[in-house]
Motif scaffolding. Structure first.
Motif, mmCIF file in Angstrom:
data_model
loop_
_atom_site.group_PDB
_atom_site.id
_atom_site.type_symbol
_atom_site.label_atom_id
_atom_site.label_comp_id
_atom_site.label_asym_id
_atom_site.label_seq_id
_atom_site.Cartn_x
_atom_site.Cartn_y
_atom_site.Cartn_z
ATOM 1 N N GLU A 21 0.839 -1.214 0.000
ATOM 2 C CA GLU A 21 0.000 0.000 0.000
ATOM 3 C C GLU A 21 0.863 1.249 0.000
ATOM 4 O O GLU A 21 0.608 2.188 -0.745
ATOM 5 C CB GLU A 21 -0.925 0.010 1.231
ATOM 6 C CG GLU A 21 -2.036 -0.993 1.199
ATOM 7 C CD GLU A 21 -3.155 -0.613 0.238
ATOM 8 O OE1 GLU A 21 -3.211 0.546 -0.232
ATOM 9 O OE2 GLU A 21 -3.980 -1.489 -0.045
ATOM 10 N N ASP A 22 1.890 1.257 0.853
ATOM 11 C CA ASP A 22 2.785 2.411 0.940
ATOM 12 C C ASP A 22 3.499 2.656 -0.383
ATOM 13 O O ASP A 22 3.621 3.794 -0.843
ATOM 14 C CB ASP A 22 3.820 2.209 2.059
ATOM 15 C CG ASP A 22 3.198 2.208 3.450
ATOM 16 O OD1 ASP A 22 2.026 2.641 3.604
ATOM 17 O OD2 ASP A 22 3.881 1.740 4.385
ATOM 18 N N ARG A 74 1.073 4.052 -2.993
ATOM 19 C CA ARG A 74 0.766 5.458 -2.705
ATOM 20 C C ARG A 74 1.933 6.357 -3.127
ATOM 21 O O ARG A 74 1.741 7.387 -3.767
ATOM 22 C CB ARG A 74 0.459 5.624 -1.215
ATOM 23 C CG ARG A 74 -0.146 6.939 -0.843
ATOM 24 C CD ARG A 74 -0.635 7.046 0.602
ATOM 25 N NE ARG A 74 -0.148 6.076 1.550
ATOM 26 C CZ ARG A 74 -0.757 4.915 1.874
ATOM 27 N NH1 ARG A 74 -1.896 4.601 1.314
ATOM 28 N NH2 ARG A 74 -0.246 4.102 2.768
#
Length: 127
Positions: free
Chosen positions: A90-91, A94
């Motif tokens: 996810e990081d 993003r």
């Protein structure tokens, strides 16, 4: 169905589009030993290494009717149905998106094709 099988099906389907280049992005850490000193070294590999880079990297070559052309990079994180991305994935997604590289979580060929088409259509509206 395994994630590997889904990934291979997505690569085969997207690979039919001549405007797309599709790459598998294996990532991890390899360990090497220097034969002269015996010292072990760890080396990360793949886009993003162990930091959560996507399973597939896609390059879209596009040309607008105005003559403008370019290349856009996309990422696809392949998951089995219901499986979620890890926090590092996810990081990474993003951070990539903040730099202009969309990354999508896809469970099927249909989701991957829809994502690639959506991003390609956005590019065609430029100009």
């Amino acid at each position: 169905m395994s994630e590997k099988r889904i990934r291979n099906q997505i690569m085969n389907e997207l690979g039919k589009d001549p405007s797309l280049l599709v790459f598998s992005n294996p990532s991890g850490v390899a360990e090497y030993t220097d034969l002269t000193t015996g010292q072990a070294y760890k080396v990360s590999y793949g886009l993003g290494g162990m930091a959560g880079g996507p399973d597939l990297i896609i390059l879209i070559h596009w040309r607008h009717t105005t003559g403008q052309r370019g290349c856009q990079t996309l990422g696809i994180e392949v998951k089995r149905p219901g499986e979620q991305r890890r926090k590092n994935q996810e990081d990474w997604a993003r951070a990539a998106a903040m730099r202009g590289m969309p990354v999508s979580r896809c469970e099927s060929i249909e989701e991957a094709v829809k994502f690639a088409k959506h991003e390609k259509d956005k590019l065609m509206r430029i100009g």
